[in-house]
Design a protein around this motif. Sequence first.
Motif, mmCIF file in Angstrom:
data_model
loop_
_atom_site.group_PDB
_atom_site.id
_atom_site.type_symbol
_atom_site.label_atom_id
_atom_site.label_comp_id
_atom_site.label_asym_id
_atom_site.label_seq_id
_atom_site.Cartn_x
_atom_site.Cartn_y
_atom_site.Cartn_z
ATOM 1 N N HIS A 1 11.297 8.512 0.946
ATOM 2 C CA HIS A 1 11.144 7.714 2.156
ATOM 3 C C HIS A 1 9.913 6.802 2.099
ATOM 4 C CE1 HIS A 1 14.177 10.562 3.602
ATOM 5 N NE2 HIS A 1 14.512 9.587 4.416
ATOM 6 N N TYR A 2 8.909 7.177 1.331
ATOM 7 C CA TYR A 2 7.804 6.239 1.144
ATOM 8 C C TYR A 2 8.259 5.029 0.330
ATOM 9 C CZ TYR A 2 3.732 8.210 3.384
ATOM 10 O OH TYR A 2 2.826 8.613 4.333
ATOM 11 N N VAL A 3 9.247 5.213 -0.512
ATOM 12 C CA VAL A 3 9.767 4.084 -1.288
ATOM 13 C C VAL A 3 10.724 3.241 -0.446
ATOM 14 C CG1 VAL A 3 11.191 3.437 -3.266
ATOM 15 C CG2 VAL A 3 9.473 5.223 -3.520
ATOM 16 N N LEU A 4 11.610 3.872 0.297
ATOM 17 C CA LEU A 4 12.665 3.112 0.964
ATOM 18 C C LEU A 4 12.440 2.856 2.451
ATOM 19 C CD1 LEU A 4 15.981 4.202 -0.765
ATOM 20 C CD2 LEU A 4 14.786 2.036 -0.903
ATOM 21 N N VAL A 5 11.526 3.542 3.099
ATOM 22 C CA VAL A 5 11.210 3.195 4.496
ATOM 23 C C VAL A 5 9.981 2.301 4.517
ATOM 24 C CG1 VAL A 5 10.539 4.053 6.772
ATOM 25 C CG2 VAL A 5 12.322 5.221 5.490
ATOM 26 N N THR A 6 8.834 2.818 4.027
ATOM 27 C CA THR A 6 7.649 1.949 3.978
ATOM 28 C C THR A 6 7.802 0.908 2.872
ATOM 29 O OG1 THR A 6 6.411 3.411 2.487
ATOM 30 C CG2 THR A 6 6.221 3.834 4.836
ATOM 31 N N GLY A 7 8.812 1.062 2.041
ATOM 32 C CA GLY A 7 9.118 0.058 1.035
ATOM 33 C C GLY A 7 10.146 -0.932 1.548
ATOM 34 N N ALA A 8 11.424 -0.644 1.315
ATOM 35 C CA ALA A 8 12.492 -1.606 1.624
ATOM 36 C C ALA A 8 12.541 -1.977 3.107
ATOM 37 C CB ALA A 8 13.837 -1.026 1.184
ATOM 38 N N LEU A 9 12.384 -0.998 3.994
ATOM 39 C CA LEU A 9 12.491 -1.279 5.431
ATOM 40 C C LEU A 9 11.327 -2.154 5.909
ATOM 41 C CD1 LEU A 9 14.369 -0.645 7.800
ATOM 42 C CD2 LEU A 9 12.916 1.294 8.369
ATOM 43 N N THR B 1 12.735 19.959 -3.085
ATOM 44 C CA THR B 1 11.842 20.334 -1.986
ATOM 45 C C THR B 1 11.605 19.099 -1.114
ATOM 46 O OG1 THR B 1 9.768 19.735 -3.079
ATOM 47 C CG2 THR B 1 10.643 21.960 -3.504
ATOM 48 N N TYR B 2 10.903 19.310 -0.025
ATOM 49 C CA TYR B 2 10.594 18.205 0.871
ATOM 50 C C TYR B 2 9.627 17.193 0.255
ATOM 51 C CZ TYR B 2 13.061 18.367 5.225
ATOM 52 O OH TYR B 2 14.033 18.238 6.166
ATOM 53 N N PHE B 3 8.997 17.550 -0.867
ATOM 54 C CA PHE B 3 8.171 16.586 -1.593
ATOM 55 C C PHE B 3 9.029 15.404 -2.041
ATOM 56 C CE2 PHE B 3 5.936 14.803 -5.219
ATOM 57 C CZ PHE B 3 4.613 14.796 -4.792
ATOM 58 N N VAL B 4 10.252 15.692 -2.482
ATOM 59 C CA VAL B 4 11.179 14.630 -2.901
ATOM 60 C C VAL B 4 11.577 13.769 -1.701
ATOM 61 C CG1 VAL B 4 13.377 14.125 -4.027
ATOM 62 C CG2 VAL B 4 12.051 16.121 -4.740
ATOM 63 N N PHE C 1 0.828 -1.211 0.000
ATOM 64 C CA PHE C 1 0.000 0.000 0.000
ATOM 65 C C PHE C 1 0.863 1.263 0.000
ATOM 66 C CE2 PHE C 1 -2.407 3.336 2.200
ATOM 67 C CZ PHE C 1 -3.535 3.390 1.401
ATOM 68 N N MET C 2 1.819 1.333 0.909
ATOM 69 C CA MET C 2 2.588 2.578 1.048
ATOM 70 C C MET C 2 3.687 2.712 0.002
ATOM 71 S SD MET C 2 2.604 3.113 5.172
ATOM 72 C CE MET C 2 2.993 1.430 5.594
ATOM 73 N N PHE C 3 4.234 1.590 -0.452
ATOM 74 C CA PHE C 3 5.176 1.650 -1.575
ATOM 75 C C PHE C 3 4.480 2.189 -2.818
ATOM 76 C CE2 PHE C 3 6.958 -0.368 -5.386
ATOM 77 C CZ PHE C 3 8.262 0.100 -5.333
ATOM 78 N N SER C 4 3.205 1.836 -2.991
ATOM 79 C CA SER C 4 2.439 2.352 -4.136
ATOM 80 C C SER C 4 2.275 3.865 -4.047
ATOM 81 C CB SER C 4 1.069 1.680 -4.214
ATOM 82 O OG SER C 4 1.204 0.293 -4.436
ATOM 83 N N ILE C 5 2.093 4.393 -2.834
ATOM 84 C CA ILE C 5 2.030 5.857 -2.662
ATOM 85 C C ILE C 5 3.347 6.478 -3.120
ATOM 86 C CG2 ILE C 5 1.892 7.732 -0.955
ATOM 87 C CD1 ILE C 5 0.030 5.939 0.696
ATOM 88 N N GLY C 6 4.468 5.877 -2.693
ATOM 89 C CA GLY C 6 5.779 6.369 -3.134
ATOM 90 C C GLY C 6 5.945 6.279 -4.640
ATOM 91 N N GLY C 7 5.370 5.243 -5.239
ATOM 92 C CA GLY C 7 5.445 5.106 -6.689
ATOM 93 C C GLY C 7 4.668 6.189 -7.416
#
Length: 307
Positions: free
Chosen positions: A170-178, A162-165, A138-144
């Motif tokens: 972090h949505y890709v690598l924290v809620t993703g990979a972590l 900007t902080y958008f990046v 779910f959250m990796f998809s948000i990062g995508g």
Amino acid sequence: MMLTDRNFGTSFFDAAGGGDPVLFQHVFWFFGHPEVYIMILPAFGIISQIVPTFARKRIFGYSSMVYATSSIAFLSFIVWAHHMFTTGMPVATELFFMYATMLIAVPTGVKVFNWVSTMWKGSMTFETPMLFAIGFIFMFSIGGFTGLMLAIVAADFQYHDTYFVVAHFHYVLVTGALYAIFAAIYFWLPKWTGNMYNEKMGKIHFWISTISVNLLFFPMHFVGLAGMPRRIPDYNIQFAEFNQWASVGAFIFGFSQLILLYNVVSTIRGRNHVKATDQVWEGAEGLEWTLPSPAPFHSFTTPPTVK
């Protein structure tokens, strides 16, 4: 190259000596962008093991999953300059990297579709590894999706640096990979140790982590869109409230990992007094589940049959 520029008078990147400062960015991101895929590809493999186990189904579309992984590995080498849309590249180059970046979303979307289809009408149970796997999807998809926003050249001029990046990454690598690593720890911990972990504590860890990680990173989308730049030691007062929320989320998320640490240590020491079976999870496939728990130092005397 930078070392010799700084110490030995070369001019690879020093414009004063005829070098090109933008070349540094090209060389850095040619390494740096495939690297983030190196971090996420093992996570894809972990989720592809866990979801079929707790859905009690074979993985949906195995061949397309493999081809998608190979496509991501290949495409990761030709998208690096989407980090550099604001450096003054030619429009044709910007268009190439924009389309290449959008293209890499396709095999990633295929994988998400495969996982969701595997769960569809499955006999699902929600042990801690599965909770983290679903949280990942779910959250990796948000990062995508935010990555697709950043892929658009015209829009990226607003989002860049900007902080958008920061939120996207972090949505890709924290809620993703972590999250995939958390799922893997709970999934294979009984096999490593021979003891079952505390399931209730694992679920508490999941819910506190999930609530706090969204409290931490979701507000960053808004401060980024409002113009707060990355890599600054201070910020204007209008960004203070969202940053306060993010700080609260960060502390809670950080401290919640102590639950995981305690759970792992207590499992290693066998404090739960529940021994793991050889199979551990009903429906789990793989050679490790045919071995005793914990796995012996010497595993197979004769070559095993691989399904």
